[in-house]
Scaffold this active site. Structure first.
Site, PDB file in Angstrom:
ATOM      1  N   ARG A   8       0.853  -1.181   0.000  1.00 34.69           N
ATOM      2  CA  ARG A   8       0.000   0.000   0.000  1.00 34.69           C
ATOM      3  C   ARG A   8       0.892   1.235   0.000  1.00 34.69           C
ATOM      4  O   ARG A   8       1.918   1.283   0.687  1.00 34.69           O
ATOM      5  CB  ARG A   8      -0.944   0.027   1.209  1.00 34.69           C
ATOM      6  CG  ARG A   8      -2.077  -0.995   1.160  1.00 34.69           C
ATOM      7  CD  ARG A   8      -3.104  -0.623   0.091  1.00 34.69           C
ATOM      8  NE  ARG A   8      -4.246  -1.527   0.069  1.00 34.69           N
ATOM      9  CZ  ARG A   8      -4.365  -2.570  -0.725  1.00 34.69           C
ATOM     10  NH1 ARG A   8      -3.384  -2.871  -1.566  1.00 34.69           N
ATOM     11  NH2 ARG A   8      -5.440  -3.335  -0.703  1.00 34.69           N
ATOM     12  N   HIS A  45      -0.974   0.260  -9.894  1.00 38.11           N
ATOM     13  CA  HIS A  45      -1.586  -0.633  -8.904  1.00 38.11           C
ATOM     14  C   HIS A  45      -2.246  -1.830  -9.599  1.00 38.11           C
ATOM     15  O   HIS A  45      -3.457  -2.031  -9.527  1.00 38.11           O
ATOM     16  CB  HIS A  45      -2.603   0.119  -8.046  1.00 38.11           C
ATOM     17  CG  HIS A  45      -2.858  -0.569  -6.732  1.00 38.11           C
ATOM     18  ND1 HIS A  45      -3.252   0.113  -5.607  1.00 38.11           N
ATOM     19  CD2 HIS A  45      -2.775  -1.863  -6.354  1.00 38.11           C
ATOM     20  CE1 HIS A  45      -3.409  -0.733  -4.604  1.00 38.11           C
ATOM     21  NE2 HIS A  45      -3.117  -1.946  -5.040  1.00 38.11           N
ATOM     22  N   GLU A  80      -3.654   7.740  -5.191  1.00 36.72           N
ATOM     23  CA  GLU A  80      -3.953   6.948  -6.388  1.00 36.72           C
ATOM     24  C   GLU A  80      -5.287   7.356  -6.990  1.00 36.72           C
ATOM     25  O   GLU A  80      -6.273   7.461  -6.258  1.00 36.72           O
ATOM     26  CB  GLU A  80      -3.962   5.455  -6.025  1.00 36.72           C
ATOM     27  CG  GLU A  80      -2.593   4.931  -5.607  1.00 36.72           C
ATOM     28  CD  GLU A  80      -2.577   3.427  -5.361  1.00 36.72           C
ATOM     29  OE1 GLU A  80      -3.635   2.778  -5.544  1.00 36.72           O
ATOM     30  OE2 GLU A  80      -1.531   2.895  -4.983  1.00 36.72           O
TER      31      GLU A  80
END
Length: 335
Positions: free
Chosen positions: A249, A297, A278
């Protein structure tokens, strides 16, 4: 709330569920065998405002990363379960879920090997400078054999340090030890002697891992205790020719400290699948650095794995609304 349905003259009751994003038809069909579904037919994911409008009517919620907090749960008069299509669940307010006595589930195991593949792709890409040299060739700059300025770093027979030796960490360690002949160091709250025997991994203290590793891989979940776990002090302890890899993360890492460490050449480079924000800001300095590989991601982003994750989440959902205990209730809510 249950909706009445008449099948061959027999009245039955079906729970109602809210699905906040598009899922494969096969999985939707599976859910509809047991439930009536409110689905989102537009691009992207259902906005939170729309979820809040619908949540009081449903027994189950299938979603990804929407914030599950007291505001939402206070409006969910019938809700029995929230099923997240994800292994990480830092979007869950655990205390609020406990207070409202609602199941919350996630999708562990199905993505472990896929994420481990991606971690190694980041390691190989940044160490051997794959994206950088790919651009070099495509831009027509390859006029002779590259010199030392284009050399990379070996991955085989080096030392990997894994911070957070969970399920995915173990898969990464197996690839490193058995596939690349790497020495594997790891740090976690509780040592794992069985893993050490199986893979030859060595438990070390946090600072020792930073000091001795050629590749530092972060695979810890995000929590209050891991927020900015890696910052200026940690980068200062790493080798100057070490590479930093994060596929867990974004907020586990102080991004400003990482940028500074790269600018000052305290470390050799980084491979990142996650960011503090993000999608990341297009002006993020990390995107302008040749020695940083950046991905959007995509840790679990293969067709098979995403399908399997959605199916596990659907099974959790159906179990939760039909009176069964779902298989993958998050550990904080298990009795």
């Amino acid at each position: 709330m249950y909706t009445k349905q008449v099948i061959r003259g027999v009245e039955s009751l079906k729970p109602k569920v809210l699905i906040t994003e598009q899922i494969p038809n096969e999985i939707l069909d599976y859910i509809q065998e047991s439930c009536d579904c409110i689905t989102w037919e537009k691009e992207g994911k259902m906005p939170r405002a729309e979820v809040l409008e619908q949540i009081d009517e449903v027994d189950g919620l299938l979603t990804t990363h929407i914030k599950i907090d007291d505001e939402l749960l206070s409006q969910a008069n019938q809700l029995k379960i929230v099923s997240d299509i994800s292994v990480g669940y830092n979007n869950y307010d655990i205390e609020a879920l406990k207070n409202h006595n609602i199941f919350a589930t996630h999708t562990p195991y199905v993505l472990d090997e896929t994420v481990a593949d991606l971690v190694f792709s980041l390691i190989l890409s940044v160490a051997r400078r794959i994206p950088e040299l790919d651009r070099f060739v495509k831009e027509g700059k390859w006029e002779k054999s590259i010199g030392e300025e284009g050399f990379g770093k070996d991955v085989h027979s080096t030392t990997m340090g894994i911070i957070g030796m969970g399920r995915i960490g173990e898969k990464i360690a197996r690839r490193a030890s058995l596939g690349f002949g790497m020495d594997v160091l790891y740090y976690k709250r509780t040592p794992n002697p069985e893993l050490e025997e199986k893979l030859g991994a060595t438990y070390v203290e946090f600072e020792t891992l930073l000091e001795q590793s050629d590749f530092v891989v972060v695979m810890t979940p995000l929590s209050d205790t891991t927020y900015h776990l890696i910052g200026e002090k940690e980068f200062n302890k790493m080798k100057k020719d070490a590479f930093f890899i994060n596929a867990s993360r974004g907020p586990v890492v102080n991004e400003k400290a990482l940028i500074q460490a790269l600018k000052e050449k305290k470390i050799a480079g980084a491979g990142l699948d996650v960011f503090e924000q993000e999608p990341t800001d297009p002006n993020n300095e990390l995107l302008k650095m040749d020695n940083v590989v950046t991905l959007p991601h995509i840790g679990s982003a293969t067709k098979k794995t995403r399908f399997d994750m959605a199916m596990v989440a659907a099974q959790n959902l159906v179990d939760g609304v039909t009176g069964k205990t779902p298989k993958y209730v998050i550990k904080e809510l298990k009795n």
